[in-house]
Design an enzyme around this catalytic site. Structure first.
Site, PDB file in Angstrom:
ATOM      1  N   GLY A  59      -3.893   6.616  11.977  1.00 49.20           N
ATOM      2  CA  GLY A  59      -4.161   7.876  11.294  1.00 49.20           C
ATOM      3  C   GLY A  59      -2.960   8.792  11.388  1.00 49.20           C
ATOM      4  CB  CYS A  86      -1.282   3.351  15.133  1.00 48.05           C
ATOM      5  SG  CYS A  86      -0.021   4.631  14.878  1.00 48.05           S
ATOM      6  CE1 TYR A  87      -5.203  10.812  15.961  1.00 43.43           C
ATOM      7  CE2 TYR A  87      -7.251   9.566  15.778  1.00 43.43           C
ATOM      8  CZ  TYR A  87      -6.587  10.766  15.993  1.00 43.43           C
ATOM      9  OH  TYR A  87      -7.306  11.909  16.254  1.00 43.43           O
ATOM     10  CG  HIS A 174       0.391  -0.055  12.064  1.00 45.72           C
ATOM     11  ND1 HIS A 174      -0.813   0.537  11.759  1.00 45.72           N
ATOM     12  CD2 HIS A 174       1.229   0.945  12.421  1.00 45.72           C
ATOM     13  CE1 HIS A 174      -0.712   1.849  11.904  1.00 45.72           C
ATOM     14  NE2 HIS A 174       0.515   2.126  12.307  1.00 45.72           N
ATOM     15  CD  GLU A 176      -2.717  -2.339  10.441  1.00 42.90           C
ATOM     16  OE1 GLU A 176      -2.726  -1.110  10.245  1.00 42.90           O
ATOM     17  OE2 GLU A 176      -2.548  -2.837  11.578  1.00 42.90           O
ATOM     18  CG  ASP A 232     -13.738  -5.383 -11.745  1.00 44.45           C
ATOM     19  OD1 ASP A 232     -13.241  -6.319 -11.078  1.00 44.45           O
ATOM     20  OD2 ASP A 232     -13.193  -4.278 -11.864  1.00 44.45           O
ATOM     21  CE  LYS A 375      -9.513  -6.408 -10.999  1.00 43.17           C
ATOM     22  NZ  LYS A 375     -10.385  -5.533 -11.791  1.00 43.17           N
TER      23      LYS A 375
END
Length: 530
Positions: A59, A86-87, A174, A176, A232, A375
């Site tokens: 964050g 992190c945060y 991070h 990710e 979609d 998506k």
């Protein structure tokens, strides 16, 4: 339709991180279902979701700022494994009695991680020399009681910490993001070694689950779907039709703003291949009158969207006895529209065509089976359902169609020019992507394009064609690399590809004498021009 969650849920508490959605996606990439939840969720609310694990996102705030988001301390005592980034590491530390300090030197970008001792989540990564991605100035200066430091960098003395006895783990970096070279390994260790989860978030399982949910929700009622031919709505149509058959009727409103060949494709796939009950409404002239002289982008969107639903609801009344409406809403629609809370307040970037203005006295119960899918997951679902690849990997296309790729007023002449130019762009870049896919096996690899189209600006420029001076329109080519449309970079296309696109457009499309290429990322630009 309420979204029933799988038995295994990894809840990602979103503290406003730029990578919040990316965490959920990385977990899903490992075939485990993950969902964003607001950071101010209470422990009792979280227990209702029965998560198998919790991840605390990063964050932008300082944990000591007056308005800094906090966490219900009970979440760290739930007994399920918790991993903070992190945060997320910092809020875990201060909540449990540790300290966070403001370092003299910030750490942004790549950093070299050095492990310290054993670690349940870092144990399968190198002891020294691995690159991780940092983005911080504040950092943990004293770990909470019972924790030990498991890694550091030159700048950050507590780059990772854990209390294995309480199943609490955290990193300042991070994992990710792709730049953390062993981030995937670390996530795998957390999900499978620490949490004992299974890789059961697969498309075959999802189709089976969604079909059962739709049948249970719909019962004997009739369902209507606004079918655009986009990914979609097409996936929803195939999914709902598999579940309830001819109880579904699809309404295809042709507003005359579609790309070349699209109405024919919709007819062929759904009426011929899938035998879905389909109503094709020809509203081209109606829209031409509506848009005459309109130049402001948001007014175009409002007029097209409002008229679409007028036409759609007129057809629904003709069908009769319809009680439910199927929608192709996906996760980014919800997040980018700011329509539902996913942690922090999202600002509306643009108006979305799937926020439904029901007319007075008309209401349908909604079915939104894709509302927690990104998506790329929707595309995978389409493949599992048997939709043709030309439709599943179809370019993203806005609801207002070519009207918002024409700068200024929309006329039949401009539509003809843009439709032909856009067809050339897509044909050439489809072929370019196909070559890359053949070479790499990746559908959206390092140099492939994720979205590409033509834009027609409201200007003319001087040119020379056939030894004569011309005063004709330019065409702008837009091609971007992305995985989720939330951020994007301009595609680094080979010059020969750009040259061929330019030559073909100028040579084959009457009224065009110049082609330019947009090299602006998102942000600061958006992918679309209007």
């Amino acid at each position: 339709m309420q979204n029933p969650r799988p038995q295994q849920l990894v809840a990602v508490l979103d503290f406003g991180a730029q990578y919040g959605q990316l965490i959920a996606r990385r977990v899903r990439d490992l075939n485990v279902y993950s969902e964003l939840v607001p950071c101010d969720i209470t422990v009792d609310e979280l227990k209702e979701l029965a998560p198998a694990a919790v991840i605390l996102s990063g964050g932008p705030a300082s944990v000591y700022a007056e308005d800094a988001p906090g966490i219900d301390a009970g979440i760290l005592e739930m007994g399920v494994p918790v991993l903070g980034f992190c945060y997320g590491q910092q809020i875990m530390a201060v909540t449990l009695g540790g300290e966070v300090g403001h370092t003299e030197k910030g750490e942004y970008g790549p950093a070299t991680l050095v492990r310290e001792g054993d670690s349940r989540i870092l144990g399968k990564t190198p002891v020294e020399g691995q690159t991780v991605w940092m983005s911080h100035r504040d950092a943990v200066s004293r770990v909470p009681e019972g924790f030990r430091v498991t890694a550091h960098t030159e700048t950050c003395p507590v780059a990772a910490m854990e209390c294995a006895e309480r199943n609490l783990y955290a990193t300042q970096f991070h994992p990710e993001v792709r730049h953390s070279e062993y981030g995937k390994t670390m996530l795998e260790s957390f999900l499978f070694d620490v949490c004992g989860l299974e890789r059961n978030w697969t498309m075959d399982n999802i189709v089976e689950q969604k079909v059962a949910e739709i049948r249970e929700t719909v019962g004997e009622r009739k369902v209507i779907l606004a079918l655009s031919g986009g990914v979609d709505s097409s996936v929803v149509a195939a999914l709902v039709h598999r579940a309830i058959g001819d109880q579904l009727t699809c309404v295809f409103v042709n507003h005359g703003l579609l790309r070349k060949g699209e109405p024919e494709m919709v007819e062929q796939v759904f009426r011929t291949q899938f035998n879905v009950p389909l109503v094709h409404v020809h509203a081209e002239e109606r829209y031409a009158r509506l848009l005459a002289g309109v130049t402001e982008p948001e007014q175009k969107r409002r007029l097209i969207g409002t008229e679409f639903w007028k036409v759609f609801f007129e057809e629904a009344q003709k069908i009769g006895d319809v009680e439910m409406l199927a929608q192709g809403t996906i996760y980014p629609d919800i997040i980018e529209s700011g329509a539902r809370k996913t942690g922090g307040k999202a600002s509306t970037i643009k108006s979305h065509h799937n926020l439904i203005p029901f007319p007075e006295g008309v209401h349908f119960d909604l079915i939104e089976p894709l509302d927690h899918f990104f998506k790329d997951e929707v595309r995978e679902l389409g493949v599992s359902l048997g939709l043709p690849s030309s439709m599943v990997y179809r370019q993203p296309f806005p609801g207002p169609g070519l009207a918002i790729r024409i700068i200024g007023d929309v006329t039949p002449e401009k539509l003809d020019i843009l439709r032909e130019a856009d067809a050339i762009v897509r044909e050439e870049l489809d072929a370019y992507n196909a070559r890359l896919f053949e070479e790499t096996g990746e559908r959206n690899g390092e140099h492939s394009c994720w979205q590409y189209f033509a834009v027609l600006p409201d200007i003319k420029s001087v040119g020379v064609m056939g030894d004569e001076r011309t005063y004709a329109r330019p065409v702008i080519v837009r091609a971007v690399e992305s995985s989720d449309a939330m951020t994007a970079d301009w595609a680094k296309l080979p010059y020969e590809v750009l040259g061929k696109i330019s030559s073909r457009i100028v040579g084959e499309v009457a009224g065009v004498n110049r082609v330019v290429y947009d090299v602006t990322p998102k942000p600061p630009a958006t992918i679309e021009w209007e």
